[in-house]
Design an enzyme around this catalytic site. Structure first.
Site, mmCIF file in Angstrom:
data_model
loop_
_atom_site.group_PDB
_atom_site.id
_atom_site.type_symbol
_atom_site.label_atom_id
_atom_site.label_comp_id
_atom_site.label_asym_id
_atom_site.label_seq_id
_atom_site.Cartn_x
_atom_site.Cartn_y
_atom_site.Cartn_z
ATOM 1 N N GLU A 137 -12.211 5.211 3.208
ATOM 2 C CA GLU A 137 -11.133 4.358 3.716
ATOM 3 C C GLU A 137 -10.063 5.204 4.383
ATOM 4 O O GLU A 137 -9.735 6.297 3.909
ATOM 5 C CB GLU A 137 -10.532 3.560 2.550
ATOM 6 N N ASP A 139 -6.210 4.224 5.784
ATOM 7 C CA ASP A 139 -5.289 3.075 5.748
ATOM 8 C C ASP A 139 -3.943 3.351 6.401
ATOM 9 O O ASP A 139 -3.374 4.438 6.249
ATOM 10 C CB ASP A 139 -4.966 2.685 4.295
ATOM 11 N N GLU A 141 -0.625 1.068 5.630
ATOM 12 C CA GLU A 141 -0.152 -0.062 4.835
ATOM 13 C C GLU A 141 1.366 -0.153 4.916
ATOM 14 O O GLU A 141 2.056 0.864 4.859
ATOM 15 C CB GLU A 141 -0.564 0.106 3.368
ATOM 16 N N THR A 155 0.249 5.822 4.280
ATOM 17 C CA THR A 155 -1.058 6.183 4.823
ATOM 18 C C THR A 155 -1.929 6.708 3.690
ATOM 19 O O THR A 155 -1.466 7.443 2.824
ATOM 20 C CB THR A 155 -0.941 7.256 5.919
ATOM 21 N N GLY A 167 -17.770 4.194 -9.981
ATOM 22 C CA GLY A 167 -17.987 5.211 -8.976
ATOM 23 C C GLY A 167 -17.216 6.475 -9.261
ATOM 24 O O GLY A 167 -16.739 6.718 -10.365
ATOM 25 N N LYS A 168 -17.060 7.312 -8.240
ATOM 26 C CA LYS A 168 -16.362 8.583 -8.376
ATOM 27 C C LYS A 168 -15.344 8.719 -7.249
ATOM 28 O O LYS A 168 -15.609 8.355 -6.115
ATOM 29 C CB LYS A 168 -17.342 9.744 -8.309
ATOM 30 N N ILE A 169 -14.192 9.266 -7.560
ATOM 31 C CA ILE A 169 -13.182 9.521 -6.549
ATOM 32 C C ILE A 169 -13.258 10.994 -6.171
ATOM 33 O O ILE A 169 -12.944 11.861 -6.978
ATOM 34 C CB ILE A 169 -11.767 9.173 -7.041
ATOM 35 N N GLY A 172 -8.327 11.128 -2.862
ATOM 36 C CA GLY A 172 -7.509 9.966 -2.549
ATOM 37 C C GLY A 172 -6.120 10.460 -2.231
ATOM 38 O O GLY A 172 -5.378 10.879 -3.110
ATOM 39 N N ARG A 173 -5.765 10.458 -0.982
ATOM 40 C CA ARG A 173 -4.512 11.072 -0.549
ATOM 41 C C ARG A 173 -3.585 10.008 0.019
ATOM 42 O O ARG A 173 -3.911 9.369 1.006
ATOM 43 C CB ARG A 173 -4.778 12.158 0.496
ATOM 44 N N GLU A 174 -2.434 9.842 -0.597
ATOM 45 C CA GLU A 174 -1.446 8.863 -0.140
ATOM 46 C C GLU A 174 -0.162 9.581 0.258
ATOM 47 O O GLU A 174 0.291 10.492 -0.433
ATOM 48 C CB GLU A 174 -1.151 7.857 -1.252
ATOM 49 N N TRP A 236 2.096 -2.971 -7.806
ATOM 50 C CA TRP A 236 2.436 -1.585 -7.472
ATOM 51 C C TRP A 236 3.207 -1.393 -6.175
ATOM 52 O O TRP A 236 3.833 -0.343 -5.978
ATOM 53 C CB TRP A 236 1.148 -0.758 -7.369
#
Length: 273
Positions: A137, A139, A141, A155, A167-169, A172-174, A236
């Site tokens: 993904e 994003d 937002e 982002t 699943g597995k992460i 994940g960078r925000e 959140w």
């Protein structure tokens, strides 16, 4: 007695090597190119990405279909854009007709003013429906807010990410910024440039974040579709969930227009540099 300079020179050389290593690390890292304090952001190499002005906009029905909440969307008569909204019964979302391996994806978006806490308005790439427990993904937002406080633009970049705890992460960078303008006053262009080598997020042609490919395991490489949506993210979205969606202010409306979608194929190499 004459003092040897060798220990001093060796120490200087070590310091030089440490500085060089630090500079190299900064050059390849995930970089946020703006901040609230700095106001209008700048790109570290002075580059802008005015791709949208070089490319033709596509009509909604040529590129997208409504995915969910059909009673909460209205396509313009000329098919140039779509309005979607959230109320206590549902939000809405749309999806591109085809997947892309890379490319430049852009839309002009106008957000709602006033109380919008808890509302998530998004423009993004994903393959979640094909890989529901192991998806990628990219994003953009917009996280709703309370009167007197600015919207937050967030982002995200996810590679083989989990869904609902499965699943597995892998990554994940925000990152979050506040814009240098009021996004509720007019349409502004929000864009994602995704090439085999980098991801660049930009606003009105001004890059706000660059994410280079440094390792195949932390860079999205599988085909993705383009989405837009509005939904209730009360748990959140605003001040870590402190402020919730208040439906006495419904409907919460987002307007999208002037869509640009293009592949980074060999024939478009210049546009996707």
């Amino acid at each position: 007695m004459q003092m040897s300079h060798k220990p001093i020179m060796a120490l200087i050389r070590k310091i030089e090597l440490l500085v060089l290593a630090f500079v190299l690390a900064l050059s390849v890292c995930d970089t946020q190119l703006s901040s609230e304090a700095a106001g209008r952001p700048y790109f570290s190499h002075g580059t802008t990405y005015p791709l949208a002005s070089q490319l033709s906009a596509v009509r909604f029905n040529q590129a997208f279909r409504v995915l969910w909440g059909p009673q909460h969307e209205q396509v313009s008569n000329d098919q140039s854009g779509i309005t979607i909204w959230l109320d206590r019964t549902s939000g809405s979302g749309f999806k591109s007709l085809r997947a892309y391996n890379s490319g430049y994806f852009s839309a002009a978006i106008k957000l709602q003013a006033g109380y919008t806490a808890g509302v998530n308005t998004a423009f993004y790439l994903s393959n979640n429906q094909v890989h529901p427990d192991y998806h990628d993904e990219i994003d953009i937002e917009f996280l709703g807010t309370i009167p007197g406080e600015p919207y937050t633009l967030q982002t995200n970049i996810y590679v083989r990410a989990a869904n609902a705890g499965s699943g597995k992460i892998v990554t994940g960078r925000e990152q979050q910024i506040h814009l240098w303008f009021d996004p509720t006053k007019d349409f502004h262009r929000y864009s994602i440039l995704w090439t085999p080598f980098k991801i660049v997020f930009s606003v009105d042609g001004v890059p706000i974040r660059k994410y280079p490919r440094t390792d195949a395991s932390t860079f999205p490489m599988r085909p993705m579709w383009v989405y837009g949506s509005i939904w209730d993210a009360s748990s959140w979205a605003t001040d870590n969930g402190r402020y919730k969606v208040d439906y006495k202010y419904q409907p919460f409306v987002a307007k999208y227009t002037a869509f640009v979608l293009t592949d980074c194929t060999q024939s478009r190499a210049i546009e996707c540099r």
